[in-house]
Enzyme design. Structure first.
Site, mmCIF file in Angstrom:
data_model
loop_
_atom_site.group_PDB
_atom_site.id
_atom_site.type_symbol
_atom_site.label_atom_id
_atom_site.label_comp_id
_atom_site.label_asym_id
_atom_site.label_seq_id
_atom_site.Cartn_x
_atom_site.Cartn_y
_atom_site.Cartn_z
ATOM 1 N N PHE A 1 0.812 -1.229 0.000
ATOM 2 C CA PHE A 1 0.000 0.000 0.000
ATOM 3 C C PHE A 1 0.841 1.273 0.000
ATOM 4 O O PHE A 1 0.400 2.312 0.473
ATOM 5 C CB PHE A 1 -0.986 -0.011 1.175
ATOM 6 C CG PHE A 1 -1.654 -1.347 1.356
ATOM 7 C CD1 PHE A 1 -2.516 -1.834 0.390
ATOM 8 C CD2 PHE A 1 -1.388 -2.138 2.457
ATOM 9 C CE1 PHE A 1 -3.100 -3.077 0.519
ATOM 10 C CE2 PHE A 1 -1.971 -3.390 2.600
ATOM 11 C CZ PHE A 1 -2.846 -3.857 1.629
ATOM 12 N N THR B 1 -1.584 -7.349 -5.957
ATOM 13 C CA THR B 1 -2.381 -6.624 -6.946
ATOM 14 C C THR B 1 -3.060 -7.560 -7.927
ATOM 15 O O THR B 1 -3.981 -7.161 -8.622
ATOM 16 C CB THR B 1 -1.485 -5.670 -7.747
ATOM 17 O OG1 THR B 1 -0.465 -6.448 -8.391
ATOM 18 C CG2 THR B 1 -0.824 -4.642 -6.853
ATOM 19 N N ARG C 1 -9.681 -0.301 -19.405
ATOM 20 C CA ARG C 1 -9.831 -1.742 -19.614
ATOM 21 C C ARG C 1 -9.585 -2.486 -18.306
ATOM 22 O O ARG C 1 -8.604 -2.232 -17.610
ATOM 23 C CB ARG C 1 -8.812 -2.193 -20.665
ATOM 24 C CG ARG C 1 -8.820 -3.682 -20.948
ATOM 25 C CD ARG C 1 -9.679 -4.047 -22.132
ATOM 26 N NE ARG C 1 -9.199 -3.387 -23.334
ATOM 27 C CZ ARG C 1 -8.665 -4.048 -24.376
ATOM 28 N NH1 ARG C 1 -8.592 -5.340 -24.368
ATOM 29 N NH2 ARG C 1 -8.252 -3.376 -25.428
ATOM 30 N N THR D 1 -9.985 -9.824 -9.738
ATOM 31 C CA THR D 1 -8.956 -9.124 -8.955
ATOM 32 C C THR D 1 -9.214 -7.615 -8.964
ATOM 33 O O THR D 1 -8.970 -6.934 -7.969
ATOM 34 C CB THR D 1 -7.542 -9.449 -9.474
ATOM 35 O OG1 THR D 1 -7.506 -9.253 -10.882
ATOM 36 C CG2 THR D 1 -7.157 -10.872 -9.148
ATOM 37 N N GLN E 1 -9.760 -5.302 -5.661
ATOM 38 C CA GLN E 1 -8.959 -4.110 -5.398
ATOM 39 C C GLN E 1 -9.866 -2.926 -5.100
ATOM 40 O O GLN E 1 -9.624 -2.148 -4.170
ATOM 41 C CB GLN E 1 -8.128 -3.752 -6.639
ATOM 42 C CG GLN E 1 -6.886 -4.574 -6.803
ATOM 43 C CD GLN E 1 -5.690 -3.824 -6.252
ATOM 44 O OE1 GLN E 1 -5.719 -3.365 -5.115
ATOM 45 N NE2 GLN E 1 -4.667 -3.694 -7.034
ATOM 46 N N LYS F 1 -6.163 1.837 -17.022
ATOM 47 C CA LYS F 1 -5.865 2.992 -16.171
ATOM 48 C C LYS F 1 -5.596 2.596 -14.721
ATOM 49 O O LYS F 1 -5.119 3.403 -13.936
ATOM 50 C CB LYS F 1 -7.006 4.008 -16.255
ATOM 51 C CG LYS F 1 -7.112 4.630 -17.659
ATOM 52 C CD LYS F 1 -8.415 5.371 -17.868
ATOM 53 C CE LYS F 1 -8.332 6.813 -17.446
ATOM 54 N NZ LYS F 1 -9.609 7.530 -17.752
ATOM 55 N N GLU G 1 -5.814 2.536 -6.655
ATOM 56 C CA GLU G 1 -6.053 3.657 -5.735
ATOM 57 C C GLU G 1 -7.482 4.188 -5.778
ATOM 58 O O GLU G 1 -8.003 4.619 -4.756
ATOM 59 C CB GLU G 1 -5.121 4.840 -6.049
ATOM 60 C CG GLU G 1 -3.801 4.476 -6.693
ATOM 61 C CD GLU G 1 -2.666 4.213 -5.710
ATOM 62 O OE1 GLU G 1 -2.883 4.277 -4.489
ATOM 63 O OE2 GLU G 1 -1.555 3.921 -6.186
#
Ligand code: MOS
Length: 745
Positions: free
Chosen positions: A245, A475, A635, A641, A645, A708, A712
């Site tokens: 993180f 990730t 995309r 996953t 996130q 992109k 976050e």
């Protein structure tokens, strides 16, 4: 064969992780391994006068006590670099144990090495260290009158001030005005796996570093720089990383100290930080306050926006997380001014922490906009649409892609926002006051400034391996890259492996700023398509191939078989061709050159957050009942996953809103709650019903696949939506994070 990209595949390494067979850095078994323990300063400011090692030296298993008294100084000088680009990335422009000065509590002042971790800890407890203490400053209130305006912040990446138009003139035109200050407590990352480093020197002055890092190359380059070694002398391996993180984005001193200790004792050394040490060894989100001044016309259109941030930094670096970046471009407002101010204190240099800048900056902006909506008496969604930035207001450039309007619409629909009663404090469910709130989200799309590389290799059995020096810290990159490579090569996903986690592999920027997946997928896509093209060219040139003489442009690959586009029966498999040619493998490098910084597009990721809270009317306890987040991250490579996130980000936003604060005790200059028992984070029972959706936007500017990133954006705006919902429930504006029950009593 349908595309693998976008499928909701399980994590490749999921089973190894949940079954405990995945070996993390601090679990590696190596012959002759010994253990180092860092000893941190008890005081926040002053000098080390003496270290009495007498008792420790008699302790069983002790190998060495190292400090500035007996360690040679390092040849390199740390310098916080503009960005993490596969270059050295020390977390601060300071390296400990070079002299006797103590700048912050927890600063490493000695290393104790013993044959077991327990004996090293015991020996460390026997050290008698004399300090001469000086007055320290560890909270903003002690130093706010010494604040200064830095030239540049964030490791030099961003200017300390930004403006357009004339804010005073804009405020003069305004009918309505909001002028409020929002305060944010320090926060710590607390990945489940604390940082750890294991170092092995061989007898020809080469070292292998096993490190828990976001960028193996960043570790390699940092240690190379600080110890004056050639990069080729250092290999960094980082196979599994248990979360980060941002705490493992920069390469903090303990990594190089472990290498120094290993050289000194001539044994492989492991240095694992404990949970308490994690609170003063890897940076944090800094204590800060943000003042937002908004001017608006009667219809809610903005005439001016001023955003001033004051935050605490270290004695060494002008570090502020860039809280003004997205707020500065989020609304169509001609008159804008953003200014950072810093005050120095006795602290380690703060660092990246999930959505660095935006998690705090969009909180302040989106709470202020909610205050404006109430003042002007316009629905909060409508107020945002009235001020919608159709182009990047800082440049006038078009967005590379947006999707924000669709995010608002879809999230409002999923949430059932229409018909919301605008008056606060009117809904009740027994003892609970019920409120709803929303906020917009944005996060800048970072592009690395240098080439990104990956390598793809196809074996004669028709299976492939794709490699890049990227770190998998949870990730999902290892899984998503199989999908990208499979589509690029025309292979089923289960015929492709992805290998990362080593500085010996093609260089990829450390995965930071949500840019990891975009960068590595670009390089992997190019490597895979380059390799496929090479194989097709080879087939059409091969007299024994059924494809001989065909135009390569007419050949397609499906399920590992090359064939004519319009005549499926003419073709052969990769495997057949390679076997015939006695070729064990073929490989290709993919090199992606990111778009330059001068690209005439605003590049941001957008989203919308909605929340419903219940506040106990007597006790002030806040429970989040549901959250809806809709995001437009370009995309999506793996729906599962990516969804995780984004949901993780939203839940962290809830945690930021209601729980997380690292409390500084200014009397001792030390964190008062450096443990997972005292630093509050949510548990499953706190988790509300969370709905996550993505709006897929096509982006042809950011990278070849239009990715992109999702790392976050999920947290951004979540705390504001909750704070706004708390206001809607209670009629009270709490302009600080976290919002605790004391604030609502
Ligand atoms: Mo991320 S907080 O930029 O490592």
């Amino acid at each position: 064969m349908s595309p693998a990209i976008g499928l909701a595949l399980d994590r490749v390494e999921g089973r190894a992780k949940v079954s405990g067979t995945a070996r993390y850095t601090a679990e590696l078994v190596l012959p002759g391994l010994v253990h180092a323990v860092l000893v941190g300063a008890r005081i926040p400011s002053g000098r080390v006068i003496a270290i009495d090692t007498g008792k420790a030296e008699r302790a069983e298993g002790l190998i060495a006590v190292l400090s500035h008294f007996n360690l040679p100084p390092i040849p390199g000088k740390p310098r916080l670099l503009p960005s993490l680009v596969g270059l050295a990335a020390p977390g601060e422009s300071f390296f400990p144990m070079q002299d006797e000065v103590v700048h912050y509590a927890g600063q490493p002042i000695a290393i104790v090495v013993a044959d077991t971790i327990e004996r090293a800890e015991h020996a460390a407890s026997l050290l008698r260290i004399d300090f001469a203490e000086l007055p320290a400053h560890t909270v903003l209130d002690q130093v706010r009158d010494q604040a200064y305006e830095p030239q540049r912040i964030f490791g030099g990446m961003l200017p300390g001030r930004n403006s357009r138009g004339d804010v005073e003139a804009g405020l003069a035109q305004a009918k309505h005005r909001i002028d409020q200050t929002y305060r944010i407590s320090p926060n710590h990352h607390n990945p489940i796996e604390p940082s750890a480093t294991t170092v092995v020197w061989d007898d020809v002055d080469r070292l292998t570093i096993y490190d828990s890092t976001q960028g193996p190359t960043a570790t390699q380059m940092t240690v190379s720089n600080l110890l004056g070694l050639a990069p080729g002398q250092i290999k960094v391996i980082s196979e599994y990383v248990g979360g980060s993180f941002g705490s493992k984005a920069m390469i903090w001193p303990h990594v190089t100290l472990a290498a120094l200790a290993a050289r000194q004792v001539q044994r492989p050394v492991r240095l694992a930080l404990d949970r308490e040490q994690m609170f003063h060894s890897c940076g944090h989100r800094e204590e800060q306050e943000q003042r937002i001044t908004i001017g608006a016309r009667a219809d809610g259109r903005l005439t001016a926006l001023r955003h001033h941030k004051l935050s605490l930094t270290s004695p060494f670096d002008d570090w502020a997380e860039p809280s003004l970046q997205s707020p500065g471009i989020f609304y169509d407002c001609a008159n804008y001014e953003g200014v950072y101010r810093l005050a120095r204190g006795n602290t380690i240099t703060p660092t990246f922490m999930r959505a660095p800048g935006e998690a705090s900056g969009m909180f302040a902006l989106e709470c202020a906009m909610d205050e404006l909506a109430e003042l002007v008496d316009i629905d909060p969604v409508e107020l945002r649409l009235r001020n919608f930035a159709k182009t990047d207001p800082s440049t006038g450039n078009p967005w590379s892609s947006s999707g924000l309007r669709e995010c608002y619409q879809r999230a409002a629909e999923l949430f059932g926002w229409d018909g919301r009663d605008r008056a606060p404090g009117t809904r009740r469910d027994g003892q609970w006051l019920i409120g709803t709130g929303m906020a917009g989200a944005a996060y800048p799309h970072a592009v690395p400034p240098n080439q990104q590389r990956a390598r793809a290799r196809l074996y004669a059995d028709g299976s492939a391996v794709v490699e890049a020096g990227v770190s998998e810290f949870g990730t999902g990159v290892t899984t998503a890259m199989r999908q990208v490579a499979a589509d690029g090569l025309g292979l089923p996903v289960d015929r492709v492996r992805f290998v990362g986690g080593s500085s010996d592999l093609p260089n990829i920027t450390a995965a930071v700023g949500s840019a990891g997946t975009g960068a590595v997928s670009a390089a992997v896509h190019l490597a895979a398509t380059e390799l496929r093209n090479q194989l097709i060219v080879r087939a059409v040139a091969d007299q024994q191939s059924p494809l001989h003489g065909a135009d390569p442009a007419t050949v397609t690959v499906e399920d590992g078989r090359m064939r004519l586009h319009d005549r499926a029966e003419v073709g052969e498999t990769y495997a057949a061709m390679l076997a015939r040619g006695m070729t064990p493998d073929v490989e290709a490098l993919g090199v992606w050159t990111p778009p330059p910084l001068t690209t005439p597009y605003g590049m941001h990721t957008f989203g919308a957050q909605f929340a419903e809270v219940a506040v106990d009317a007597d006790l002030g306890l806040v429970r989040v009942r549901r959250m809806v987040g809709v995001f437009a991250p370009g995309r999506v490579l793996n729906r599962k996953t990516a969804h995780s996130q984004l949901m993780g980000g939203m839940l962290w936003g809830m945690s930021q809103a209601l729980l997380e604060a690292t409390l500084m005790d200014p009397r001792t200059g030390r964190w008062a709650n450096p443990s997972l028992g005292d630093y509050l984070i949510p548990v499953n029972a706190d988790a509300p019903d969370v709905v996550v959706e993505t709006i897929e936007v096509t982006d042809t500017v950011v990278n070849p696949l239009g990715v992109k990133g999702v790392g976050e954006i999920g947290i951004v705006g979540a705390a504001a939506a909750i704070a706004n919902a708390v206001h809607h429930a209670t009629g009270r504006r709490i302009r600080k994070l976290p919002i605790s029950l004391e604030d609502l009593l």
